[in-house]
Design an enzyme around this catalytic site. Structure first.
Site, PDB file in Angstrom:
ATOM      1  N   PRO A 195     -19.654 -33.041  20.724  1.00 28.00           N
ATOM      2  CA  PRO A 195     -19.247 -32.890  19.320  1.00 28.00           C
ATOM      3  C   PRO A 195     -20.019 -33.839  18.402  1.00 28.00           C
ATOM      4  CG  PRO A 195     -17.591 -34.073  20.577  1.00 28.00           C
ATOM      5  CD  PRO A 195     -18.591 -33.586  21.563  1.00 28.00           C
ATOM      6  N   LYS A 239     -25.162 -39.015  19.795  1.00 23.43           N
ATOM      7  CA  LYS A 239     -26.252 -38.341  20.526  1.00 23.43           C
ATOM      8  C   LYS A 239     -27.622 -38.726  19.961  1.00 23.43           C
ATOM      9  CE  LYS A 239     -24.740 -34.181  19.703  1.00 23.43           C
ATOM     10  NZ  LYS A 239     -23.588 -34.550  18.867  1.00 23.43           N
ATOM     11  N   LYS A 283     -10.352 -31.205  25.864  1.00 25.34           N
ATOM     12  CA  LYS A 283      -8.999 -30.733  25.561  1.00 25.34           C
ATOM     13  C   LYS A 283      -7.964 -31.818  25.826  1.00 25.34           C
ATOM     14  CE  LYS A 283     -10.108 -25.913  26.617  1.00 25.34           C
ATOM     15  NZ  LYS A 283      -9.909 -24.773  27.540  1.00 25.34           N
ATOM     16  N   SER A 337      -9.018 -19.044  27.452  1.00 30.04           N
ATOM     17  CA  SER A 337      -8.225 -20.150  27.990  1.00 30.04           C
ATOM     18  C   SER A 337      -6.818 -20.228  27.401  1.00 30.04           C
ATOM     19  CB  SER A 337      -8.948 -21.477  27.740  1.00 30.04           C
ATOM     20  OG  SER A 337      -9.142 -21.692  26.359  1.00 30.04           O
TER      21      SER A 337
END
Length: 792
Positions: A372, A377, A737, A694
């Site tokens: 995210p 990064k 999650k 999911s």
């Protein structure tokens, strides 16, 4: 009468006609030996020799030349022992006096002679002499020596650049051994001592034997010299000769005051191309364009195109590399200092450095950091470059649609330029930088091409050593570059391109990790950026946790950085208005700085309602929670789905309904409820698209909770895909999650059985706050959720 006797008789007659006296002047020579029949110039510098030349006339032009034994003795101090006894009777041909006081004379050797009585009492040396006649023997050996010496000397004339071609003709027509030996001795490069010995030897056969040895030696020297010269000429190719000639031309033009800017420009380009150490293919292309540049007028548009191309070739770092700092422990310290957490990424970087230390020619891996926004990064690439000691290059791919931005434009187009890959490497000046390709998942494609396809060659370690930019039209080696790509999601990256990269997933941060990051990086950065001092403001740990929990809901720390900067700006205003007391930012003061809490702290505080279930979802921006609502109304058995659901999520809802209808007896349900009612499934935040399989377990539990009128605990969240047979199959993004659930205040999480291995990636401090239940079937999931709610 023999030829030698004819020669001696002729010389005697000439000397008698000119009344040669018995005593002749003697001219000592320091480093020169005069042979009979030899015409040579002599430079007169001493007073004695000048007086000697002054006494000579057309009636008495004869004198004797003799070699000094020691060159360093002046003529005024010579004695009898300082002059060789065998000399040569010479005849003065011409005298020239120069303005500098020196006198040059041209003399001809007449005959060998032996000095008998040397006299140094006059203005110049004199001596009585005796003619030395050659003893010629007409044997087969002498004839063989004549032929051998004549043939070898003719070959030397053809090989040596210092001997005139006329000598070969003269030697060919000369058959007398005494004349042949003197002529060869005159023109052969031998020492003065050897020449004097040859002059003193009155046997032509013996002289030829000695000369044949020197002829053989000189022949070998010239042969070897010509061989070396041919090799030098091969090395000294066309380009070097042109550079040499143009340097001469440039010097001549400068002397004449005619500097040509075009020639100067071409010379500078040639020098730059030579220093660039281009590979063979690029060198040939550069030479070809350089020849075109010389003939294209400067006013022509083509001149600028060629010049720009040659500039690019000369400025590319074909062989220039930075030296890697392969200290693994030092690199680990740098990575830990710059980034908190991210252990998996750091471990992979350190593995790369370790292998590079053991194998210098290792091809660079292609790392893809997927996660995210705001998790570090991009900044991680800068840390990798600093740890390696390499230069850092960043290139954003977001929104790129033109393939030419990767491969460059062909030079046939107006305004052509290299691709951004080659251009970035040219600007950084090294062929082994850390090259970050940011937002690779946001590359587009249209009528201008597909940049993702162009990246296939760039991001393949087996192919990028021969990368071909359309502008360069020659191969450039990218194998030394360490490519690092970043992406928020992998689904939009084409399969072949994703296959070339080693994907390293970066999940969001936990609450404690965000607190550490705030203390170590974000707070000091915000204090400095807003003109404050560390003594003027202080954030408590409770305040940082309050900002994280109440004002940010993200996987990364970008919004957290903004909120901290917002607090610092308000404190800076106070100091600008005249306040002097340090400010301590506490949890109670956050409302005054940032306003009311924007995010509810704890989901578990919500009241349990039948038909409402908390599900877990993965997004490109990290994990998130979803509230799945189910209700029923009188109708004809229709299933209504709302909330911007995608096709896959709609199919999961239909599968859940079909499973419940197929197992009404197991769950004590009335079949007529399904035939006389319409069931409506809604997922709030209807403007946000949602998709994926999911949520199957959560949808099934929401419908069952609604149909049985039994609420499910709000602090229970779940994820998992279901099948019509009632199996719960694994899903992805478990770590993201779970972290989202922890941020939302969830206490219990239900996962598919096969996702149990993903729990190893969950941070220990998060695990302590949660309880996990893994299930294999939908029956286990429904019964566990309802039973857990009954225990509440």
């Amino acid at each position: 009468m023999s030829a030698q006797e004819d020669k001696d008789t002729l010389e005697i007659e000439i000397m008698q006609d000119q009344e040669v006296p018995d005593t002749l002047p003697v001219m000592p020579l320091k480093n020169f030996v005069l042979f009979p029949q030899m015409v040579a110039p002599l430079v007169i510098t001493t007073d004695e020799s000048k007086r000697l030349v002054g006494k000579l006339s057309e009636r008495t032009p004869h004198f004797i030349t003799a070699l000094q034994r020691k060159e360093e003795i002046d003529e005024a101090h010579l004695t009898k022992d300082d002059i060789h006894r065998v000399g040569c009777v010479a005849r003065l041909i011409k005298t020239l006096n120069f303005p500098d006081g020196s006198t040059h004379i041209l003399v001809e050797g007449m005959s060998r002679c032996k000095l008998q009585d040397l006299n140094f009492e006059e203005d110049y040396p004199t001596a009585r002499y005796r003619m030395v006649e050659d003893r010629s023997d007409n044997t087969l050996e002498t004839e063989a020596l004549v032929r051998n010496a004549s043939e070898k000397f003719q070959r030397l004339v053809t090989m040596s650049p210092n001997l005139p071609d006329e000598l070969a003709v003269a030697i060919f027509n000369m058959g007398a051994p005494e004349q042949l030996s003197d002529l060869i001795a005159t023109n052969l490069p031998i020492s003065v001592e050897v020449r004097q010995n040859l002059l003193a030897d009155n046997q032509p056969g013996r002289r030829l034997k000695k000369l044949v040895k020197f002829l053989n030696r000189e022949f070998q020297i010239l042969k070897l010299g010509n061989k070396i010269q041919s090799k030098v000429n091969e090395t000294f190719g066309k380009t070097q000769r042109e550079i040499f000639l143009r340097e001469q031309l440039n010097t001549i033009q400068k002397e004449l005051g005619e500097d040509d800017p075009q020639i100067i420009e071409i010379l500078e380009l040639e020098k730059k191309l030579e220093e660039a150490q281009l590979p063979q293919e690029a060198r040939e292309a550069a030479d070809k364009e350089l020849q075109r540049l010389k003939v294209v007028p400067p006013a022509s548009p083509e001149h600028g195109v060629i010049r720009t191309y040659l500039d690019v070739l000369s400025e590319l770092p074909w062989t220039n590399s930075t030296e890697d700092q392969l200290d693994i422990l030092a690199a680990e310290k740098i990575l830990n200092k710059d980034h908190y957490g991210l252990d998996k990424v750091k471990e992979r970087i350190l593995e790369y450095l370790s292998v590079l230390k053991l194998k210098k020619d290792m091809k660079g891996p292609i790392l893809c950091l997927a996660g995210p926004p705001g998790v570090g990064k991009t900044s991680l690439g800068q840390s990798v470059a600093r740890a390696l000691g390499r230069k850092f290059v960043r290139m954003s791919l977001g929104g790129m649609h033109d393939e030419a931005e990767i491969r460059g434009h062909r030079r046939t187009y107006i305004g052509a330029m290299p691709g951004r890959i080659v251009e970035s490497i040219r600007r950084c000046g090294a062929n082994n930088p850390v090259f970050m390709l940011d937002e690779i998942d946001k590359v587009g494609a249209d009528f201008r091409g597909d940049p993702a396809s162009a990246l296939l060659e760039v991001l393949d370690p087996e192919q990028n050593s021969t990368f071909n930019d359309h502008y360069l039209d020659v191969q450039f080696d990218l194998s030394k570059v360490l490519f690092i790509t970043t992406a928020n999601m992998l689904d939009t990256i084409p399969g072949p391109l994703r296959d070339r990269m080693e994907v390293i997933r970066i999940s969001g941060y936990t609450l404690q990790e965000k607190v550490h990051i705030s203390r170590r990086y974000l707070v000091p950065k915000a204090i400095k950026a807003n003109g404050l001092k560390r003594t003027q403001i202080k954030f408590t740990a409770e305040a940082l946790e309050g900002i994280i929990a109440g004002y940010t809901a993200e996987a990364g720390v970008r919004n957290l950085e903004r909120q901290i900067a917002n607090v610092c700006r308000k404190v800076a205003r106070g100091f600008a208005e005249g306040k002097t007391r340090p400010i301590e930012v506490t949890l109670r003061k956050l409302k005054g700085f940032l306003g009311p809490v924007k995010i509810e702290k704890d989901v578990a505080e919500h009241k349990a309602v039948p038909g409402v279930v908390t599900g877990l979802a993965w997004t490109p921006y990290g994990g998130d929670i979803l509230f799945i609502e189910a209700t029923r109304m009188a109708g004809k058995g229709q299933l209504i789905l709302t909330g911007s659901l995608g096709d896959v999520m709609k199919e999961s809802a239909r599968a859940a309904l079909s499973y419940l209808r197929a197992n009404v007896a197991a769950f004590d349900l009335d079949e007529e409820l399904f035939s006389k009612s319409d069931i409506h499934i809604h997922v709030p935040a209807g403007a946000t698209p949602k998709d994926g399989p999911s949520a199957g377990v959560a949808i099934a539990l929401a419908m069952l909770s609604m149909l049985q009128d039994r609420p499910v605990r709000p602090d229970l969240a779940m994820t998992g895909e279901i099948t019509l047979r009632g199996r719960v199959i694994p899903v992805g993004g478990v770590k993201e999650k779970v972290l989202a659930a922890a941020r939302a205040g969830i206490k219990h999480i239900m996962l598919p059985e096969k996702n149990k291995i993903d729990l190893d990636e969950i941070p220990a401090d998060v695990k302590k706050k949660l309880t996990f239940k893994t299930v294999k079937t939908i029956d286990q999931a429904l019964r566990y959720a309802l039973k857990l709610s009954e225990q509440d």
